[in-house]
Design an enzyme around this catalytic site. Structure first.
Site, mmCIF file in Angstrom:
data_model
loop_
_atom_site.group_PDB
_atom_site.id
_atom_site.type_symbol
_atom_site.label_atom_id
_atom_site.label_comp_id
_atom_site.label_asym_id
_atom_site.label_seq_id
_atom_site.Cartn_x
_atom_site.Cartn_y
_atom_site.Cartn_z
ATOM 1 N N ILE A 28 0.918 -1.386 -0.162
ATOM 2 C CA ILE A 28 -0.244 -0.448 0.372
ATOM 3 C C ILE A 28 1.007 1.630 0.121
ATOM 4 O O ILE A 28 0.745 2.060 -1.008
ATOM 5 C CB ILE A 28 -0.985 -0.066 1.305
ATOM 6 C CG1 ILE A 28 -1.586 -0.896 0.809
ATOM 7 C CG2 ILE A 28 -1.870 0.867 0.836
ATOM 8 C CD1 ILE A 28 -2.924 -1.015 2.287
ATOM 9 N N ALA A 29 2.158 1.000 0.657
ATOM 10 C CA ALA A 29 3.122 2.635 1.275
ATOM 11 C C ALA A 29 4.143 2.180 1.801
ATOM 12 O O ALA A 29 4.052 1.534 2.912
ATOM 13 C CB ALA A 29 2.373 3.797 1.570
ATOM 14 N N GLY A 31 7.668 3.922 4.080
ATOM 15 C CA GLY A 31 7.572 5.276 5.142
ATOM 16 C C GLY A 31 9.270 5.335 5.482
ATOM 17 O O GLY A 31 10.014 4.043 4.755
ATOM 18 N N SER A 34 9.168 1.897 7.648
ATOM 19 C CA SER A 34 7.845 0.560 7.931
ATOM 20 C C SER A 34 6.917 1.012 5.962
ATOM 21 O O SER A 34 7.359 1.993 5.945
ATOM 22 C CB SER A 34 6.791 1.185 8.992
ATOM 23 O OG SER A 34 5.924 1.219 8.548
ATOM 24 N N VAL A 36 3.389 -0.676 4.791
ATOM 25 C CA VAL A 36 1.819 -1.237 4.802
ATOM 26 C C VAL A 36 1.361 -1.743 3.939
ATOM 27 O O VAL A 36 1.524 -1.529 2.447
ATOM 28 C CB VAL A 36 0.936 0.573 5.172
ATOM 29 C CG1 VAL A 36 0.096 -0.405 5.407
ATOM 30 C CG2 VAL A 36 1.971 1.083 6.493
ATOM 31 N N LYS A 51 1.377 -3.216 9.209
ATOM 32 C CA LYS A 51 2.280 -2.736 9.101
ATOM 33 C C LYS A 51 4.230 -3.819 9.429
ATOM 34 O O LYS A 51 4.401 -3.975 10.513
ATOM 35 C CB LYS A 51 2.230 -1.442 9.903
ATOM 36 C CG LYS A 51 3.727 -0.597 10.447
ATOM 37 C CD LYS A 51 3.765 0.440 11.231
ATOM 38 C CE LYS A 51 1.858 1.465 10.318
ATOM 39 N NZ LYS A 51 2.765 2.735 8.977
ATOM 40 N N ASP A 145 2.292 11.491 17.912
ATOM 41 C CA ASP A 145 2.681 11.864 16.993
ATOM 42 C C ASP A 145 0.922 11.700 15.650
ATOM 43 O O ASP A 145 1.159 10.970 14.182
ATOM 44 C CB ASP A 145 3.348 10.578 15.808
ATOM 45 C CG ASP A 145 4.244 10.609 14.538
ATOM 46 O OD1 ASP A 145 4.310 11.867 14.538
ATOM 47 O OD2 ASP A 145 4.030 10.016 13.830
#
Length: 401
Positions: A28-29, A31, A34, A36, A51, A145
């Site tokens: 999905i994405a 960073g 991590s 996802v 994650k 966060d």
């Protein structure tokens, strides 16, 4: 879509089964620390989100201990505005967290598509964010966060908060770097920057920055580096949103200024206190209800489309139109046309807010008023009939006896 497809094909985790249970179906994405993934829980036959932390964390026992502890604490929280945590574990070099899969996108993606929000839309986002945080604060947990990337919006209009506890786990890891800690410097409270301490009031500060961004389209402090952005809040106050964009009611200015006070003692004590204040503002300004739309071109939507197209081995179907708002211009927040509904302070220039046409909500509000008037008339009619019947019976009681 091509870049997403390339990442899927090159990602070694896609197709793997972690812990003998979770099949990794699509990225999905990603960073800095991590990624996802969309996964299938083979045991329960349900889609979930994983994650998966960077492999560098797998050898840090301090991180793994904190990661497990935070996951257990968050898994105990039950609230519709919190992304549910189902499981956690480590498979080889891959610590992972199993979460509820939200079909939709992030608040960051929505802001990029549509820009700043009028007050009623901002309130519709802030209320569930504060509601979820309030549950955590009552249990002694602090998010640390809060930012648009960690606010998820489902295709059904649900707003949920994700990633509780991960910042604390990463911050205590032996490999933590300044760039990781200050990766979201725009939303850090002064005490987090100065001492690293965090409390419910720190989350309140972040929500205040988030409210400012929802109303204006930008965060209050900018700089060339994360450190420069972070340290500006140590000796500078956040400006009222109305100084950046015309039409913000003074009540929202006051909400933001109190939430972002540099002294934690001058802020709302926790998310519940700020939520109560927001409810009073919504009632005072008579803000209409609003269903927050999911972003159309989110990473999750692109990933899901690619996954389903591969699964069916045929062309991807046309994307489903989730809400009426999504069929219109990307900047349409459907605010009401009548600025009198927001009070005399809600200054709308030429029937627009932040360049947005303000006509659609007018007829919806008129229909709502007509429905209310109908029920008032009906109740008064029934009451009158009952009173008349009682009077008739009372005046003829002697004859009846």
């Amino acid at each position: 879509m091509s870049s997403v497809k390339a990442n899927q094909q090159s990602d070694p985790l896609v197709g793997a089964v972690l812990d003998g249970r979770y099949r990794v179906d699509a990225l999905i994405a990603t960073g800095g620390m991590s990624g996802v993934y969309r996964c299938l829980d083979l045991r329960l036959d349900r889609p979930v989100a994983l994650k998966i932390m960077d492999s560098r964390y797998a050898g840090d026992q301090q991180f793994l201990t904190r990661f497990q502890r935070e996951a257990r604490a968050v898994a105990r929280l039950k609230h519709p505005c919190l992304v549910a945590v189902y499981d956690q574990g480590i498979d080889g070099q891959h610590p992972f967290l199993v979460m509820e899969l939200i079909e939709g996108g992030t608040l960051r993606e929505l802001l990029r598509e549509r820009g700043p929000m009028p007050p009623h839309a901002a309130a519709a986002v802030l209320a569930p964010v504060l509601g979820g945080l309030a549950v955590a604060h009552r249990e002694g947990l602090v998010h640390r966060d809060v930012k648009p990337e960690n606010v998820l919006i489902s295709d059904d209009g649900d707003v949920k908060i994700a990633d509780f506890g991960l910042v604390r786990a990463v911050a205590e890891a032996k490999i933590t770097s300044t760039s990781v800690i200050l990766g979201t410097a725009a939303y850090l409270s002064p005490e987090q920057v100065g001492t690293g301490d965090a409390s419910p009031a720190s989350d309140v500060y972040a929500v205040g920055i988030l409210a400012y961004e929802l109303l204006t389209g930008d965060t209050p402090f900018t700089g060339d580096t994360a450190l420069a952005v972070a340290y500006q809040r140590m000796d500078r106050d956040v400006a009222p949103p109305s100084t950046v964009i015309a039409g913000v009611p003074p009540q929202f200015d006051e909400l933001v200024l109190r939430a972002t006070a540099r002294d934690p003692a001058r802020r709302y004590a926790d998310a519940q206190e700020m939520a109560t204040e927001l409810d009073e503002i919504v009632e005072e300004l008579d803000l209409p209800d609003f269903r927050v739309p999911a972003p159309t071109n989110s990473a999750q939507h692109l990933s899901a489309a690619l996954y389903h197209s591969q699964e069916r081995t045929q062309a991807k179907p046309a994307p489903r139109q989730h809400t009426r708002e999504l069929t219109r211009g990307p900047d349409d927040w459907d605010p009401p046309v009548d600025d009198a509904d927001y009070g005399s302070e809600y200054d709308v220039v030429s029937g627009q807010f932040a360049g947005i046409d303000m006509s659609e909500f007018y007829w919806a509000r008129q229909r709502a008023k007509r429905v209310l008037l109908f029920w008032v008339i009906a109740i008064l009619t029934v009451t009158g009939l009952v009173a008349a019947a009682a009077w008739t019976v009372g005046s003829n009681i002697a004859g009846l006896i």
